[in-house]
Design an enzyme around this catalytic site. Structure first.
Site, PDB file in Angstrom:
ATOM      1  N   THR A 140       0.848  -1.197   0.000  1.00 42.60           N
ATOM      2  CA  THR A 140       0.000   0.000   0.000  1.00 42.60           C
ATOM      3  C   THR A 140       0.881   1.244   0.000  1.00 42.60           C
ATOM      4  OG1 THR A 140      -1.743  -1.152   1.200  1.00 42.60           O
ATOM      5  CG2 THR A 140      -1.764   1.244   1.341  1.00 42.60           C
ATOM      6  N   GLY A 163       0.826   4.947   5.714  1.00 40.94           N
ATOM      7  CA  GLY A 163      -0.462   4.953   5.016  1.00 40.94           C
ATOM      8  C   GLY A 163      -1.559   4.264   5.818  1.00 40.94           C
ATOM      9  N   GLU A 176      -0.720  -5.315   5.945  1.00 39.68           N
ATOM     10  CA  GLU A 176       0.610  -5.465   5.332  1.00 39.68           C
ATOM     11  C   GLU A 176       1.406  -6.537   6.062  1.00 39.68           C
ATOM     12  OE1 GLU A 176       1.179  -0.884   3.711  1.00 39.68           O
ATOM     13  OE2 GLU A 176       2.168  -1.469   5.546  1.00 39.68           O
TER      14      GLU A 176
HETATM   15  C1  5RP Z   1       1.488   2.105   4.174  1.00 42.24           C
HETATM   16  C2  5RP Z   1       2.947   1.847   4.191  1.00 42.24           C
HETATM   17  C3  5RP Z   1       3.733   2.330   3.029  1.00 42.24           C
HETATM   18  O1  5RP Z   1       4.521   1.305   2.555  1.00 42.24           O
HETATM   19  C4  5RP Z   1       4.610   3.468   3.469  1.00 42.24           C
HETATM   20  O2  5RP Z   1       3.810   4.440   4.087  1.00 42.24           O
HETATM   21  C5  5RP Z   1       5.387   4.070   2.293  1.00 42.24           C
HETATM   22  O3  5RP Z   1       4.520   4.745   1.443  1.00 42.24           O
HETATM   23  P1  5RP Z   1       5.017   5.529   0.165  1.00 42.24           P
HETATM   24  O4  5RP Z   1       5.413   4.498  -0.847  1.00 42.24           O
HETATM   25  O5  5RP Z   1       3.819   6.334  -0.265  1.00 42.24           O
HETATM   26  O6  5RP Z   1       6.158   6.408   0.593  1.00 42.24           O
HETATM   27  O7  5RP Z   1       3.499   1.255   5.092  1.00 42.24           O
HETATM   28  O8  5RP Z   1       0.868   1.657   5.347  1.00 42.24           O
END
Ligand code: 5RP
Length: 220
Positions: free
Chosen positions: A29, A98, A104
């Site tokens: 995600t 996120g 995850e």
């Molecule tokens: C979501 C996550 C994402 O992997 C993390 O936030 C990185 O996001 P991005 O690729 O937008 O930098 O753990 O829960």
């Protein structure tokens, strides 16, 4: 000059090499995972489908015509591809920026290989500058917050946010995480914590790091 999005796109393309033919892929995600989903769409006829780690990723996959299966239907997966908020050279990560950390961690745990896709800004020496997300059952909010404070962090409620599982997130500021494996276990033992954003016990197997000089492949 390459933008951060160009670096994310480059690692997403590189991750496709790790997807075996005719498999079900675990999909993470976030913005980097979104680029990976867009790359996966280009080879959608070569895979059987995907297991998504969030409603948002499931929607994006389906939008590309990729079949989304539940983890229960799919069983163990050969590969999981996801981003991170921070990662060390030991492949320990902070995730959950996120908010999708619980699903995850579940999909990662069911996958043989974890391929982490990041732009160069995510590589750190010590985890913790990025506030550590902790998913908490709503009724346990204050008691968990007090215990997180006792461990030396400053927990802040992620305002107006509910996870896909109906829970809240406390973002823990001010930690310098010297022992990620131990802290991950300790946080999991607090009653009311569903999942914490340390991915250290099950670290990444491969890091594809997007740099202006190209994609670097790293392993622990
Ligand atoms: C979501 C996550 C994402 O992997 C993390 O936030 C990185 O996001 P991005 O690729 O937008 O930098 O753990 O829960």
């Amino acid at each position: 000059m390459m933008s951060q999005d160009d670096l994310k796109r480059a690692v997403a393309k590189a991750a496709i090499e790790y997807v075996p033919a005719d498999c079900i892929v675990g999909v993470g995600t976030g913005s980097t995972a979104n680029f990976f989903i867009d790359e996966l769409a280009k080879i959608r006829h070569k895979i059987r489908g995907a297991v998504a780690s969030s409603e948002a990723s499931a929607k994006r996959l389906q939008g590309h015509g990729i079949e989304v299966l539940s983890l229960n239907e799919a069983g163990d997966l050969p590969v999981y591809v996801d981003g991170a908020d921070e990662i060390t050279r030991h492949m320990h990560m902070v995730k959950g920026g996120g908010g999708a950390l619980t699903r995850e961690k579940i999909v990662a745990a069911a996958s043989k290989k974890f391929i982490c896709v990041c732009d160069a800004s995510k590589l750190v020496d010590v985890l913790g500058k990025f506030p550590l997300p902790v998913e908490v059952i709503p009724m346990a909010r204050s008691s968990v917050a007090r215990q997180l404070a006792a461990l030396g962090g400053q927990p802040k409620l992620r305002e107006g946010y509910t996870t896909d599982n109906g829970n809240i997130i406390l973002d823990v500021h001010g930690l310098q995480i010297m022992n990620p494996v131990e802290l991950e276990s300790a946080l999991d033992h607090i009653a009311g914590v569903v999942t914490n954003g340390l991915f250290a016990r099950r670290a990444a197997d491969v890091l594809l790091l997007g740099t202006p000089e190209g994609v670097k492949t790293m392993t622990a």
